[in-house]
Design an enzyme around this catalytic site. Structure first.
Site, PDB file in Angstrom:
ATOM      1  N   ASN A 129       0.831  -1.198   0.000  1.00 29.64           N
ATOM      2  CA  ASN A 129       0.000   0.000   0.000  1.00 29.64           C
ATOM      3  C   ASN A 129       0.869   1.253   0.000  1.00 29.64           C
ATOM      4  O   ASN A 129       0.588   2.219  -0.712  1.00 29.64           O
ATOM      5  CB  ASN A 129      -0.929  -0.015   1.211  1.00 29.64           C
ATOM      6  N   LEU A 138      -6.032   4.807  -6.919  1.00 28.51           N
ATOM      7  CA  LEU A 138      -5.936   3.534  -6.193  1.00 28.51           C
ATOM      8  C   LEU A 138      -5.974   3.959  -4.730  1.00 28.51           C
ATOM      9  O   LEU A 138      -4.951   4.325  -4.162  1.00 28.51           O
ATOM     10  CB  LEU A 138      -4.648   2.786  -6.540  1.00 28.51           C
ATOM     11  N   PRO A 139      -7.164   3.963  -4.131  1.00 27.44           N
ATOM     12  CA  PRO A 139      -7.403   4.701  -2.878  1.00 27.44           C
ATOM     13  C   PRO A 139      -6.781   4.083  -1.633  1.00 27.44           C
ATOM     14  O   PRO A 139      -7.464   3.566  -0.750  1.00 27.44           O
ATOM     15  CB  PRO A 139      -8.929   4.728  -2.795  1.00 27.44           C
ATOM     16  N   CYS A 140      -5.475   4.204  -1.545  1.00 20.30           N
ATOM     17  CA  CYS A 140      -4.742   3.707  -0.380  1.00 20.30           C
ATOM     18  C   CYS A 140      -5.147   4.450   0.884  1.00 20.30           C
ATOM     19  O   CYS A 140      -4.981   3.935   1.987  1.00 20.30           O
ATOM     20  CB  CYS A 140      -3.239   3.805  -0.616  1.00 20.30           C
ATOM     21  N   HIS A 141      -5.731   5.650   0.732  1.00 20.65           N
ATOM     22  CA  HIS A 141      -6.170   6.417   1.906  1.00 20.65           C
ATOM     23  C   HIS A 141      -7.326   5.735   2.634  1.00 20.65           C
ATOM     24  O   HIS A 141      -7.588   6.042   3.784  1.00 20.65           O
ATOM     25  CB  HIS A 141      -6.552   7.848   1.506  1.00 20.65           C
TER      26      HIS A 141
END
Length: 180
Positions: A129, A138-141
């Site tokens: 991540n 690519l919503p790593c949050h």
């Protein structure tokens, strides 16, 4: 000797800073990071692609429109963005799972590891991540700590908090206190 990969670099103003958009000759997004983290972005690009040549050029109109729409509140616009990343098979697996975490929701690193059928790979999921070259899209949050805390975000915890609140996630005072 191999020739360096050639990518285009564009800048897009957002409510949380200037986003750096790296696209390839086909107009696919290869990296999205923040202007104040440009050195890290270039390091990730070198790690994934070897030598890289970035030239200033406008990103495709539909990519810019989708990101602008997302930041204006049309959260589904991220799904329209075409992207391509280089990475290990495990990284690819993690990165492909991130967009399946719906906007407005979060998931712990452990829950994602379990979903990938590797429940003991929590740290590996966290590492993959953290190596995600395409922030926001690519919503790593959306990955958080097992206790609900906002842990690590390459663009800074204030941006992570903003992105989650923008998507409708309630950030409690307890969560904020754990982060500090």
């Amino acid at each position: 000797m191999t020739m360096p990969e050639s990518f285009n670099l564009d800048r897009l103003p957002t409510p949380i800073g200037t986003a750096l958009l790296v696209t390839d000759a086909d107009g696919l997004l290869r990296a999205l990071d923040w202007e104040d983290y440009e050195a890290r972005m270039q390091q990730l690009l070198r790690l994934h692609y070897g030598a890289v040549n970035l030239k200033n050029a406008r990103a495709p109109r539909d990519l810019r429109a989708a990101l602008t729409g997302y930041f204006k509140g049309d959260l589904d616009r991220l799904a329209a963005i075409q992207w391509r990343v280089a990475g290990t098979p495990f990284q690819q697996q993690v990165w492909n799972a991130l967009p399946k975490i719906a906007a407005g929701t979060t998931m712990s690193y452990g829950a994602l590891a379990a979903k990938l059928r590797m429940p003991r790979a929590v740290r590996a999921v966290g590492h993959a991540n953290g190596s995600n070259p395409i922030s926001v899209v690519l919503p790593c949050h959306r990955l958080i700590g097992a206790n609900g805390s906002l842990v690590k975000y390459g663009g800074g915890l204030e941006r992570k908090r903003w992105l989650l609140e923008h998507e409708g996630v309630e950030i409690s005072l307890r969560t904020v206190q754990r982060v500090v």
